[in-house]
Design a protein around this motif. Structure first.
Motif, PDB file in Angstrom:
ATOM      1  N   ARG A  54       0.343   5.940   8.426  1.00  9.01           N
ATOM      2  CA  ARG A  54       0.821   4.593   8.560  1.00  9.01           C
ATOM      3  C   ARG A  54      -0.127   3.835   9.455  1.00  9.01           C
ATOM      4  NH1 ARG A  54       6.421   5.885  10.983  1.00  9.01           N
ATOM      5  NH2 ARG A  54       5.021   7.330  11.927  1.00  9.01           N
ATOM      6  N   LEU A  55      -0.320   4.480  10.564  1.00 11.39           N
ATOM      7  CA  LEU A  55      -1.359   3.717  11.520  1.00 11.39           C
ATOM      8  C   LEU A  55      -2.963   3.702  11.190  1.00 11.39           C
ATOM      9  CD1 LEU A  55      -1.793   2.839  14.542  1.00 11.39           C
ATOM     10  CD2 LEU A  55      -2.243   5.022  15.139  1.00 11.39           C
ATOM     11  N   ARG A  56      -3.144   4.514  10.048  1.00 13.45           N
ATOM     12  CA  ARG A  56      -4.485   4.326   9.492  1.00 13.45           C
ATOM     13  C   ARG A  56      -4.588   3.196   8.607  1.00 13.45           C
ATOM     14  NH1 ARG A  56      -4.095   9.632   9.066  1.00 13.45           N
ATOM     15  NH2 ARG A  56      -4.104   9.507   6.829  1.00 13.45           N
ATOM     16  N   ALA A  57      -3.484   3.071   7.756  1.00 10.97           N
ATOM     17  CA  ALA A  57      -3.035   1.767   7.022  1.00 10.97           C
ATOM     18  C   ALA A  57      -3.229   0.439   7.851  1.00 10.97           C
ATOM     19  CB  ALA A  57      -1.859   1.746   6.302  1.00 10.97           C
ATOM     20  N   MET A  58      -2.792   0.461   9.049  1.00  7.44           N
ATOM     21  CA  MET A  58      -2.613  -0.811   9.815  1.00  7.44           C
ATOM     22  C   MET A  58      -4.045  -0.962  10.531  1.00  7.44           C
ATOM     23  SD  MET A  58       1.023  -0.366  11.679  1.00  7.44           S
ATOM     24  CE  MET A  58       0.523  -0.793  13.150  1.00  7.44           C
ATOM     25  N   ILE A  59      -4.675   0.086  10.615  1.00  8.32           N
ATOM     26  CA  ILE A  59      -6.009  -0.001  11.399  1.00  8.32           C
ATOM     27  C   ILE A  59      -7.029   0.640  10.756  1.00  8.32           C
ATOM     28  CG2 ILE A  59      -7.357   0.062  13.679  1.00  8.32           C
ATOM     29  CD1 ILE A  59      -4.485   0.434  15.080  1.00  8.32           C
ATOM     30  N   PRO A  60      -7.664  -0.057   9.443  1.00  9.99           N
ATOM     31  CA  PRO A  60      -8.287   0.793   8.618  1.00  9.99           C
ATOM     32  C   PRO A  60      -9.708   0.536   9.292  1.00  9.99           C
ATOM     33  CG  PRO A  60      -7.872  -1.272   7.688  1.00  9.99           C
ATOM     34  CD  PRO A  60      -7.005  -1.246   8.887  1.00  9.99           C
ATOM     35  N   PHE A  61     -10.545   1.708   9.070  1.00  3.97           N
ATOM     36  CA  PHE A  61     -11.999   1.688   9.408  1.00  3.97           C
ATOM     37  C   PHE A  61     -12.783   1.830   8.233  1.00  3.97           C
ATOM     38  CE2 PHE A  61     -10.174   3.080  13.505  1.00  3.97           C
ATOM     39  CZ  PHE A  61     -10.806   2.044  14.267  1.00  3.97           C
ATOM     40  N   THR A 118       4.675   7.844   2.894  1.00  4.52           N
ATOM     41  CA  THR A 118       3.630   7.715   3.556  1.00  4.52           C
ATOM     42  C   THR A 118       2.621   8.780   2.860  1.00  4.52           C
ATOM     43  OG1 THR A 118       4.162   9.450   5.238  1.00  4.52           O
ATOM     44  CG2 THR A 118       4.705   7.172   5.802  1.00  4.52           C
ATOM     45  N   ASP A 119       1.355   8.219   2.563  1.00  9.86           N
ATOM     46  CA  ASP A 119       0.734   9.198   2.147  1.00  9.86           C
ATOM     47  C   ASP A 119       0.057  10.498   2.810  1.00  9.86           C
ATOM     48  OD1 ASP A 119       0.203   7.202   0.159  1.00  9.86           O
ATOM     49  OD2 ASP A 119      -1.529   6.233   1.272  1.00  9.86           O
ATOM     50  N   ALA A 120      -0.090  11.603   2.159  1.00 10.51           N
ATOM     51  CA  ALA A 120      -0.325  12.961   2.908  1.00 10.51           C
ATOM     52  C   ALA A 120      -1.708  12.633   3.680  1.00 10.51           C
ATOM     53  CB  ALA A 120      -0.571  13.823   1.814  1.00 10.51           C
ATOM     54  N   VAL A 121      -1.619  13.369   4.780  1.00  7.06           N
ATOM     55  CA  VAL A 121      -2.873  13.349   5.666  1.00  7.06           C
ATOM     56  C   VAL A 121      -3.610  14.652   5.196  1.00  7.06           C
ATOM     57  CG1 VAL A 121      -3.434  13.631   8.057  1.00  7.06           C
ATOM     58  CG2 VAL A 121      -1.428  12.136   7.395  1.00  7.06           C
ATOM     59  N   PRO A 122      -5.049  14.446   5.136  1.00  7.86           N
ATOM     60  CA  PRO A 122      -5.688  15.617   4.889  1.00  7.86           C
ATOM     61  C   PRO A 122      -5.579  16.532   6.020  1.00  7.86           C
ATOM     62  CG  PRO A 122      -7.002  13.652   4.259  1.00  7.86           C
ATOM     63  CD  PRO A 122      -5.627  13.153   4.991  1.00  7.86           C
ATOM     64  N   LYS A 123      -5.571  18.055   5.443  1.00  9.89           N
ATOM     65  CA  LYS A 123      -5.023  19.060   6.697  1.00  9.89           C
ATOM     66  C   LYS A 123      -6.163  19.010   7.951  1.00  9.89           C
ATOM     67  CE  LYS A 123      -4.070  24.032   6.938  1.00  9.89           C
ATOM     68  NZ  LYS A 123      -3.956  25.274   6.137  1.00  9.89           N
ATOM     69  N   GLY A 124      -7.443  18.947   7.644  1.00 11.79           N
ATOM     70  CA  GLY A 124      -8.196  18.741   8.566  1.00 11.79           C
ATOM     71  C   GLY A 124      -8.223  17.729   9.440  1.00 11.79           C
ATOM     72  N   GLY A 177      -5.942  10.489  18.284  1.00 13.64           N
ATOM     73  CA  GLY A 177      -5.432  11.687  17.708  1.00 13.64           C
ATOM     74  C   GLY A 177      -3.907  11.142  16.839  1.00 13.64           C
ATOM     75  N   LEU A 178      -3.457   9.952  17.178  1.00 10.47           N
ATOM     76  CA  LEU A 178      -2.321   9.429  16.580  1.00 10.47           C
ATOM     77  C   LEU A 178      -2.881   8.990  15.226  1.00 10.47           C
ATOM     78  CD1 LEU A 178       0.562   8.738  16.269  1.00 10.47           C
ATOM     79  CD2 LEU A 178       0.029   6.660  17.523  1.00 10.47           C
ATOM     80  N   TRP A 179      -4.050   8.373  15.224  1.00  8.01           N
ATOM     81  CA  TRP A 179      -4.550   7.440  14.060  1.00  8.01           C
ATOM     82  C   TRP A 179      -5.186   8.757  12.928  1.00  8.01           C
ATOM     83  CZ3 TRP A 179      -9.259   7.757  11.361  1.00  8.01           C
ATOM     84  CH2 TRP A 179      -9.561   6.629  10.366  1.00  8.01           C
ATOM     85  N   LEU A 180      -5.532   9.879  13.420  1.00  5.92           N
ATOM     86  CA  LEU A 180      -5.850  10.830  12.591  1.00  5.92           C
ATOM     87  C   LEU A 180      -4.911  11.586  12.068  1.00  5.92           C
ATOM     88  CD1 LEU A 180      -8.652  12.587  14.694  1.00  5.92           C
ATOM     89  CD2 LEU A 180      -9.188  11.675  12.601  1.00  5.92           C
ATOM     90  N   ARG A 181      -3.688  11.736  12.712  1.00  8.27           N
ATOM     91  CA  ARG A 181      -2.343  12.378  11.990  1.00  8.27           C
ATOM     92  C   ARG A 181      -1.238  11.670  11.518  1.00  8.27           C
ATOM     93  NH1 ARG A 181       1.694  13.076  16.232  1.00  8.27           N
ATOM     94  NH2 ARG A 181       0.933  11.921  18.069  1.00  8.27           N
ATOM     95  N   ASP A 182      -1.615  10.152  11.634  1.00  9.68           N
ATOM     96  CA  ASP A 182      -0.450   9.246  10.894  1.00  9.68           C
ATOM     97  C   ASP A 182      -1.145   8.264  10.057  1.00  9.68           C
ATOM     98  OD1 ASP A 182       1.466   7.216  10.691  1.00  9.68           O
ATOM     99  OD2 ASP A 182       2.297   7.675  12.702  1.00  9.68           O
TER     100      ASP A 182
END
Length: 137
Positions: A124-131, A2-8, A117-122
């Motif tokens: 994989r979820l951001r890849a499934m639900i891209p904004f 999985t891609d790294a999530v930006p720290k902030g 919260g889950l979208w911001l930290r995961d």
């Protein structure tokens, strides 16, 4: 994998998820540890039997998916199950005609925080639900 999530973004997601988790654990814990207190502060017109077995069942039905949401490997499953629980709460308040912004939509607010919260930290979820800004159909 999985891609790294930006720290902030990761911190914001954890804070948002943490607030939801604390609320849900408090709610489930109150129903399980002190169902009499949960009964005392529940509105009598919800349409649910206000007794110890019902409070224990509702507490258990909230605790299990909350624990699944806490563990990263099962967080999405936990979020889906919590969303179902919150949907029941929203439907209950719609049925009895509760105030819109303070009662009916409270479950929606929690659900948005839960998934946000889950979208911001995961990733994989951001890849499934891209904004995406400016995405065309």
């Amino acid at each position: 994998m999985t891609d790294a999530v930006p720290k902030g973004q990761s911190i914001a997601g954890r804070v948002l998820s943490g607030l939801v988790i604390l609320f849900l654990l408090f709610d489930a814990g109150l129903k399980l540890v002190s169902p009499e207190t949960a009964i005392k502060y529940s509105p009598p017109d919800l349409g649910w039997p206000l007794d110890v077995p019902t409070m224990t069942m509702l507490g258990t039905l909230l605790l299990i998916p909350t624990l699944l949401y806490i563990w990263p490997r099962t967080a999405i499953l936990g979020a889906i199950l919590i969303t179902a629980y919150l949907g029941g709460a929203v439907a209950t308040h719609v049925r009895i005609g509760s105030p819109l912004f303070s009662h009916i939509l409270f479950g929606v607010y929690l659900g948005v925080m839960l998934w946000g919260g889950l979208w911001l930290r995961d990733s994989r979820l951001r890849a499934m639900i891209p904004f995406r800004a400016g995405a065309s159909a």
